[in-house]
Design a protein around this motif. Structure first.
Motif, PDB file in Angstrom:
ATOM      1  N   TYR A   1       0.827  -1.212   0.000  1.00 57.57           N
ATOM      2  CA  TYR A   1       0.000   0.000   0.000  1.00 57.57           C
ATOM      3  C   TYR A   1       0.854   1.252   0.000  1.00 57.57           C
ATOM      4  N   ILE A   2       0.201   2.365  -0.332  1.00 58.66           N
ATOM      5  CA  ILE A   2       0.744   3.683  -0.023  1.00 58.66           C
ATOM      6  C   ILE A   2      -0.205   4.340   0.975  1.00 58.66           C
ATOM      7  N   LYS A   3       0.361   5.103   1.880  1.00 60.93           N
ATOM      8  CA  LYS A   3      -0.406   5.811   2.911  1.00 60.93           C
ATOM      9  C   LYS A   3      -0.446   7.286   2.515  1.00 60.93           C
TER      10      LYS A   3
ATOM     11  N   ASP B   1     -16.133   8.860  -6.241  1.00 64.05           N
ATOM     12  CA  ASP B   1     -15.882   9.701  -5.076  1.00 64.05           C
ATOM     13  C   ASP B   1     -15.218   8.885  -3.966  1.00 64.05           C
ATOM     14  N   VAL B   2     -14.027   9.296  -3.589  1.00 61.40           N
ATOM     15  CA  VAL B   2     -13.294   8.676  -2.480  1.00 61.40           C
ATOM     16  C   VAL B   2     -12.712   9.819  -1.659  1.00 61.40           C
ATOM     17  N   TYR B   3     -13.222   9.998  -0.463  1.00 63.12           N
ATOM     18  CA  TYR B   3     -12.840  11.160   0.343  1.00 63.12           C
ATOM     19  C   TYR B   3     -11.841  10.779   1.439  1.00 63.12           C
ATOM     20  N   ILE B   4     -10.825  11.625   1.585  1.00 63.28           N
ATOM     21  CA  ILE B   4      -9.902  11.526   2.720  1.00 63.28           C
ATOM     22  C   ILE B   4     -10.301  12.621   3.707  1.00 63.28           C
TER      23      ILE B   4
ATOM     24  N   ILE C   1      -5.629   7.837   4.158  1.00 60.29           N
ATOM     25  CA  ILE C   1      -6.275   6.698   3.512  1.00 60.29           C
ATOM     26  C   ILE C   1      -5.158   5.758   3.068  1.00 60.29           C
ATOM     27  N   LEU C   2      -5.440   4.464   3.045  1.00 62.39           N
ATOM     28  CA  LEU C   2      -4.501   3.500   2.493  1.00 62.39           C
ATOM     29  C   LEU C   2      -4.973   3.124   1.095  1.00 62.39           C
TER      30      LEU C   2
ATOM     31  N   VAL D   1      -9.733   1.967   3.191  1.00 53.50           N
ATOM     32  CA  VAL D   1      -8.819   1.307   2.264  1.00 53.50           C
ATOM     33  C   VAL D   1      -9.450   1.336   0.879  1.00 53.50           C
ATOM     34  N   TYR D   2      -8.701   1.807  -0.094  1.00 57.31           N
ATOM     35  CA  TYR D   2      -9.179   1.827  -1.482  1.00 57.31           C
ATOM     36  C   TYR D   2      -8.292   0.904  -2.303  1.00 57.31           C
ATOM     37  N   ALA D   3      -8.913  -0.004  -3.069  1.00 60.51           N
ATOM     38  CA  ALA D   3      -8.165  -0.957  -3.893  1.00 60.51           C
ATOM     39  C   ALA D   3      -7.945  -0.391  -5.287  1.00 60.51           C
TER      40      ALA D   3
END
Length: 540
Positions: A174-176, A228-231, A237-238, A295-297
């Protein structure tokens, strides 16, 4: 008289020939019968071929027929019949070659060796040097880093000890990513890219080198976030760089090969393959089931473009031409760039999206999708401007349609013991070069905010490692790296205990690191998936 003698001699010769042929053919016929009989009657001394738990004897001879054996999983069942149970079920094919005289036949047996039961697993401790990530101070009073990009990449895991199949690539890197703003940050229409930072324009353009222009060539991984993917503000987020892509085909010519709908890594022997792994599997591995960190894949995707040098003058889906296999190409040894960029819609004239998005297709279309530019493929990135399709692989278009947000450069460790006599520099563009060593698995590399005016994070090395790079790293590679110069005394290599299911006292050459390591606090402590460390938000 002469005629009678001729007839008699001819008759004798023919009789001898017939007798001779008969004497030769009879043993061959008997050999074939013997081999065929053994083929029909040979069985393994195993009660249930689908539930093997103990060793058994493989015969080397039966009724005068020689038998030799081959195993496609010799570490699980060898050619003597010795069985080694792993932590998961394994299907094994044993091939018997039956030989007598000039006749040979083969017979194949398929067996399932059951995984070890919990009570059967003997665990051995092994001590090794790993970074002391757990000793780094956690950030408690989190504030915005001034004069820094809106997103920061705080950490990256390049490899994990757990392998999703009996394969060479693992599954939970992953990246953080940190939101360096006071508002929720939407990752929609952001692209994650991995590349060689010295290839082509990546190394030639000064702005690309420091992250102020997007990496533009030599892609090893591309993934578009199209939803939409919110931090949350001042949170993380990972992004799971999932080892799967949406096409088949390999090698540097993969973009010229027909793509199929075949998934690359399916479920096998009761284990979940990369295709079906979910974020729940990811969280279970990292022991973060109770964490509210999202976690987003992200998976490797093709992009519509043109490759004249590959013999194509028409648009088609390009799947990272230098890629070759369906994993992320995160590498624990080689010099790499990983960047997050944002799509630039050119004031509203341009758009970006995914063609044949797998999750939105019917089950029928998932099995037999519509062709995309003549190819069967899923999740393809397409850019349009004024309703015209854009060559998304052309480097000038990359610079036009993607604004860089943040980038990290990373590479392996320097192994002083393997440096050749008289060697002056170490080259991190090939794994076999003297002095090159990979990071151990499940280590999270730590990064600090960029120098003001750049978008390239600074890599914080464990204590006493920086001097090695300063002495040995090739100047061109040193130029594209950003190492934090400040020492952090709590961050160093320390002795930790990991757990194995094979006794290391018998020799480390007998350890299969893909199958013989199990969960341990020692191993996992070198990563911090749910933590923001103070150094991550502090400029050196």
């Amino acid at each position: 008289m002469n005629k009678k003698i001729y007839i008699i001699l001819t008759t004798i010769i023919l009789s001898l020939l017939l007798i001779s042929c008969g004497e030769t053919n009879i043993p061959e016929d008997e050999d074939l019968k013997a081999v065929t009989a053994v083929e029909e009657n040979l069985e393994l001394p195993v009660e249930d071929l689908n539930a093997v738990t103990t060793s058994f004897e493989l015969p080397s001879e039966m009724d005068g027929v020689a038998i030799s054996w081959h195993s496609d999983e010799p570490t699980v069942i060898n050619t003597s019949g010795n069985v080694t149970r792993l932590l998961f079920d394994v299907t094994v094919e044993l091939t018997a070659t039956l030989t007598k005289g000039k006749h040979t036949k083969t017979k194949i047996f398929t067996l399932v060796v059951l995984k070890k039961e919990a009570d059967d697993v003997e665990v051995f401790e092994y001590k090794m040097q790993l970074p002391s990530t757990e000793l780094l101070e956690d950030a408690t009073d989190i504030a915005i880093i001034e004069d820094a990009p809106d997103l920061l990449i705080l950490g990256v895991v390049l490899d994990t000890y757990h392998y999703f199949q009996y394969e060479t690539m693992s599954g939970f890197e992953y990246i953080k990513v940190y939101n360096n703003t006071e508002e929720p940050y939407n990752l929609k229409n952001h692209k994650i890219s991995l590349a060689n930072p010295l290839q082509g324009q990546n190394g030639e353009d000064a702005d690309v080198r420091v992250g102020n222009k997007a990496i533009a060539t030599g892609f090893l991984f591309n993934s578009l976030i199209d939803e939409d993917v919110y931090i949350p503000a001042k949170s993380i987020i990972l992004i799971w760089l999932k080892p799967y892509y949406w096409t088949a085909g390999s090698g540097t010519g993969a973009y010229n090969k027909p793509f199929t709908t075949e998934v690359v890594y399916k479920d096998s022997d009761g284990r979940t393959g990369a295709f079906n792994q979910t974020t729940d599997d990811f969280k279970a591995f990292w022991k973060m089931e109770d964490s509210d960190i999202e976690v987003y894949a992200a998976t490797n995707m093709a992009i519509i473009g043109i490759r004249p040098e590959g013999g194509t003058e028409e648009m088609f889906p390009i799947i990272t031409p230098g890629g070759g296999t369906g994993y992320t190409h995160l590498n624990s040894t080689l010099l790499r760039s990983l960047e997050i960029s944002k799509f630039n819609d050119q004031g509203g004239s341009a758009s970006i999206g995914l063609l044949n998005k797998y999750s939105e297709l019917t089950s029928e279309k998932q099995q037999d999708p519509d062709l995309i530019y003549g190819k069967k493929i899923f999740n393809v990135i397409e850019i349009k401007d004024n309703n015209e399709v854009v060559d998304g692989y052309l480097f000038t278009n990359t610079w036009k349609y993607f604004d860089p947000i943040i980038k990290i450069n990373f590479l392996g460790l320097i192994d002083l013991a393997s440096i050749a006599p008289g060697q002056e520099f170490i080259d991190f563009l090939a794994t076999g070069n003297p002095g090159v060593k990979g990071w151990d698995n499940t280590v999270e590399l730590q990064f600090r905010p960029p120098v003001v005016g750049e978008r390239l994070m600074q890599l914080q090395l464990p204590l006493r490692e920086l001097a090695k790079y300063q002495q040995y790293l090739l100047p061109a590679q040193m130029e594209v790296m950003r190492f934090a110069a400040a020492n952090v005394t709590t961050y160093r290599f320390v002795e930790k205990t990991i757990l194995l299911t094979v006794d290391p006292a018998n020799g480390m050459e007998f350890i299969n690191w893909r199958t013989d390591e199990i969960y341990s606090e020692g191993r996992m402590s070198s990563a911090a998936p749910t933590k923001i460390k103070l150094i991550n938000i502090t400029r050196p």
